[in-house]
Design a protein around this motif. Sequence first.
Motif, PDB file in Angstrom:
ATOM      1  N   ASN A  33      24.161  -3.182  42.556  1.00  0.00           N
ATOM      2  CA  ASN A  33      23.778  -3.204  43.830  1.00  0.00           C
ATOM      3  C   ASN A  33      24.613  -2.648  45.495  1.00  0.00           C
TER       4      ASN A  33
ATOM      5  N   ALA B  93      14.313   8.366  43.095  1.00  0.00           N
ATOM      6  CA  ALA B  93      14.999   8.229  42.012  1.00  0.00           C
ATOM      7  C   ALA B  93      14.962   6.766  41.384  1.00  0.00           C
ATOM      8  N   ILE B  94      15.986   6.207  42.745  1.00  0.00           N
ATOM      9  CA  ILE B  94      16.231   4.776  42.115  1.00  0.00           C
ATOM     10  C   ILE B  94      15.018   4.013  41.796  1.00  0.00           C
TER      11      ILE B  94
ATOM     12  N   ALA C 257      25.276   1.329  35.813  1.00  0.00           N
ATOM     13  CA  ALA C 257      24.756   1.922  36.701  1.00  0.00           C
ATOM     14  C   ALA C 257      23.802   1.140  38.028  1.00  0.00           C
ATOM     15  N   HIS C 258      23.449  -0.341  37.622  1.00  0.00           N
ATOM     16  CA  HIS C 258      23.532  -0.524  39.066  1.00  0.00           C
ATOM     17  C   HIS C 258      24.005   0.163  40.405  1.00  0.00           C
TER      18      HIS C 258
ATOM     19  N   VAL D 267      18.078  10.779  45.601  1.00  0.00           N
ATOM     20  CA  VAL D 267      18.283   9.824  44.969  1.00  0.00           C
ATOM     21  C   VAL D 267      17.696   8.509  45.238  1.00  0.00           C
TER      22      VAL D 267
ATOM     23  N   LEU E 278      12.928   4.258  39.035  1.00  0.00           N
ATOM     24  CA  LEU E 278      13.791   3.716  37.732  1.00  0.00           C
ATOM     25  C   LEU E 278      13.547   2.050  37.812  1.00  0.00           C
ATOM     26  N   SER E 279      13.421   1.646  39.090  1.00  0.00           N
ATOM     27  CA  SER E 279      13.570   0.522  39.359  1.00  0.00           C
ATOM     28  C   SER E 279      12.237  -0.196  38.684  1.00  0.00           C
TER      29      SER E 279
ATOM     30  N   ALA F   7      25.903   6.507  44.499  1.00  0.00           N
ATOM     31  CA  ALA F   7      25.025   7.613  44.736  1.00  0.00           C
ATOM     32  C   ALA F   7      24.242   8.017  46.741  1.00  0.00           C
ATOM     33  N   ALA F   8      23.741   5.963  46.013  1.00  0.00           N
ATOM     34  CA  ALA F   8      22.815   5.838  47.413  1.00  0.00           C
ATOM     35  C   ALA F   8      23.849   6.450  48.633  1.00  0.00           C
TER      36      ALA F   8
ATOM     37  N   ALA G 200      24.436   3.727  40.813  1.00  0.00           N
ATOM     38  CA  ALA G 200      23.339   4.518  41.832  1.00  0.00           C
ATOM     39  C   ALA G 200      22.881   3.832  42.871  1.00  0.00           C
ATOM     40  N   TYR G 201      23.875   2.922  43.303  1.00  0.00           N
ATOM     41  CA  TYR G 201      23.640   2.283  44.688  1.00  0.00           C
ATOM     42  C   TYR G 201      25.231   3.242  45.411  1.00  0.00           C
TER      43      TYR G 201
END
Length: 120
Positions: free
Chosen positions: A90, A12-13, A34-35, A9, A16-17, A41-42, A38-39
């Motif tokens: 985030n 990927a962050i 989306a932000h 994860v 993609l960033s 998931a982190a 993603a965070y």
Amino acid sequence: MALYAFAAVVVAIVVLSILPGKDSVPVGHFDKLAHFAAYAAAGLTGMAAFGRLSRVWLLFAALMALGGGLEGAQIFVPGRQAGWGDFIANVAGAGFGEMAIVMAWNLRSSARVRSGTVRR
């Protein structure tokens, strides 16, 4: 296994960033979502990987630093721009992901105590 998921994860962050704007994944009006996702998931995978309540704040601080650092780095990436809204999304996502795991742990512990499988 959870550590590998967390690492995937985070990678990927990061990737993609820092992709240039022309190569980035189009998210349209769902940028902040989306932000957040993603965070989140982190945060979820990070808590699963490191698994101690005493590390909640350390993981949160690390994810905040990652989010802030990557937002700052986007200043130097063609076609990308840093934004406070992205940083806030985030941070909110990381906190949500971590707290979701903590709440799940608390519910599981409460259920075990009520069922008598754990001594009080």
